[in-house]
Design an enzyme around this catalytic site. Structure first.
Site, PDB file in Angstrom:
ATOM      1  N   GLU A  98       2.551  -0.919   4.494  1.00  0.00           N
ATOM      2  CA  GLU A  98       2.260   0.550   3.805  1.00  0.00           C
ATOM      3  C   GLU A  98       3.812   1.124   3.706  1.00  0.00           C
ATOM      4  O   GLU A  98       4.435   1.091   4.708  1.00  0.00           O
ATOM      5  CB  GLU A  98       1.697   1.322   5.018  1.00  0.00           C
ATOM      6  CG  GLU A  98       0.174   0.745   5.098  1.00  0.00           C
ATOM      7  CD  GLU A  98      -1.011   1.217   4.600  1.00  0.00           C
ATOM      8  OE1 GLU A  98      -0.744   2.047   3.524  1.00  0.00           O
ATOM      9  OE2 GLU A  98      -2.155   0.935   4.650  1.00  0.00           O
TER      10      GLU A  98
ATOM     11  N   HIS B 138       0.734  -1.131  -0.077  1.00  0.00           N
ATOM     12  CA  HIS B 138       0.150  -0.115   0.082  1.00  0.00           C
ATOM     13  C   HIS B 138       0.914   1.198   0.010  1.00  0.00           C
ATOM     14  O   HIS B 138       2.102   1.100   0.564  1.00  0.00           O
ATOM     15  CB  HIS B 138      -0.768   0.175   1.366  1.00  0.00           C
ATOM     16  CG  HIS B 138      -1.768  -1.036   1.641  1.00  0.00           C
ATOM     17  ND1 HIS B 138      -3.204  -1.151   1.355  1.00  0.00           N
ATOM     18  CD2 HIS B 138      -1.266  -2.169   2.241  1.00  0.00           C
ATOM     19  CE1 HIS B 138      -3.519  -2.446   1.694  1.00  0.00           C
ATOM     20  NE2 HIS B 138      -2.559  -3.084   2.492  1.00  0.00           N
TER      21      HIS B 138
ATOM     22  N   ASP C 217      -3.569   2.395  -4.614  1.00  0.00           N
ATOM     23  CA  ASP C 217      -2.196   2.377  -4.171  1.00  0.00           C
ATOM     24  C   ASP C 217      -1.534   1.021  -4.408  1.00  0.00           C
ATOM     25  O   ASP C 217      -2.476  -0.028  -4.504  1.00  0.00           O
ATOM     26  CB  ASP C 217      -2.179   2.670  -2.985  1.00  0.00           C
ATOM     27  CG  ASP C 217      -3.027   1.684  -1.845  1.00  0.00           C
ATOM     28  OD1 ASP C 217      -4.266   1.555  -2.157  1.00  0.00           O
ATOM     29  OD2 ASP C 217      -2.692   1.244  -0.799  1.00  0.00           O
TER      30      ASP C 217
ATOM     31  N   HIS D 259      -2.554  -3.186  -3.370  1.00  0.00           N
ATOM     32  CA  HIS D 259      -3.875  -2.982  -3.031  1.00  0.00           C
ATOM     33  C   HIS D 259      -4.782  -2.810  -4.113  1.00  0.00           C
ATOM     34  O   HIS D 259      -5.846  -3.310  -4.356  1.00  0.00           O
ATOM     35  CB  HIS D 259      -4.152  -1.766  -2.197  1.00  0.00           C
ATOM     36  CG  HIS D 259      -5.061  -1.879  -1.290  1.00  0.00           C
ATOM     37  ND1 HIS D 259      -5.399  -0.728  -0.378  1.00  0.00           N
ATOM     38  CD2 HIS D 259      -6.047  -2.545  -1.013  1.00  0.00           C
ATOM     39  CE1 HIS D 259      -6.326  -0.977   0.501  1.00  0.00           C
ATOM     40  NE2 HIS D 259      -7.053  -2.099  -0.170  1.00  0.00           N
TER      41      HIS D 259
HETATM   42 ZN   LIG Z   1      -4.179   0.584   0.574  1.00  0.00          ZN
END
Ligand SMILES: [Zn+2]
Length: 179
Positions: free
Chosen positions: A117, A35, A163, A153
């Site tokens: 992330e 992400h 993303d 994602h």
């Molecule tokens: Zn995401």
């Protein structure tokens, strides 16, 4: 870097998020989901993404945070621009990063995935220090789950998520397997 029995990585700062629960099958990890996040959007260096994952973000601070009110989300890891890595949820537990999603016909990707992330946004390149840390983290994950696949994602929630965006270096992390 390596993972302990609970899936907590060495070399990471721990910030335990309440936004997690048990996986249906605790050791069934098939996927790593990549992400990007930045709060405020497009701004780096703020602690707000971390606060969001910890449930401590004051969403009244900014108008563009209103949509985040009451949102209970998390990821297993956040890699900052300088490569500093924060772990919010042990890999043995289910973090809440995918939302409605499917991969290879399997629904609810949170059940069987690890969420990473990268501090970033769709329209800026990532930092080399983030890629190097991501490589080390993936190597640690693959020591434990050698066959884990990698997806963005946007690939498991197409039309809903964009993303990690067009700048993510897929050839580096997912080289095409020879035919
Ligand atoms: Zn995401």
């Amino acid at each position: 870097m390596h993972l302990d029995a609970q899936g907590v990585a060495s070399d990471c700062r721990l910030a335990a998020s309440p936004h997690c629960d048990a996986r249906p099958l605790p050791d069934d990890i098939r996927l790593v989901v990549i992400h990007n996040i930045s709060l405020p959007a497009g701004t780096f260096g703020s602690a707000d993404a971390e606060r969001l994952f910890l449930g401590t973000l004051d969403t009244s601070l900014r108008k563009d945070y209103a949509a985040l009110e009451g949102l209970r989300v998390s990821a297993h890891f956040l890699i900052r621009r300088d490569g500093e890595t924060v772990q919010f949820v042990p890999c043995s537990l289910r973090a809440w990063h995918c939302g409605p999603s499917s991969w290879c016909g399997w629904q609810r990707c949170n059940d069987f995935s690890i969420g990473i992330e990268l501090e970033g946004c769709d329209d800026q390149p990532f930092d080399e220090r983030q890629y190097r840390k991501l490589e080390r983290l993936l190597a640690a994950i693959r020591e434990r789950w050698p066959n884990v696949a990698l997806a963005g994602h946007s690939e498991i929630a197409p039309g809903r998520k964009t993303d990690p965006g067009p700048h993510f270096d897929w050839p580096r992390f997912r080289p095409r397997t020879p035919a």
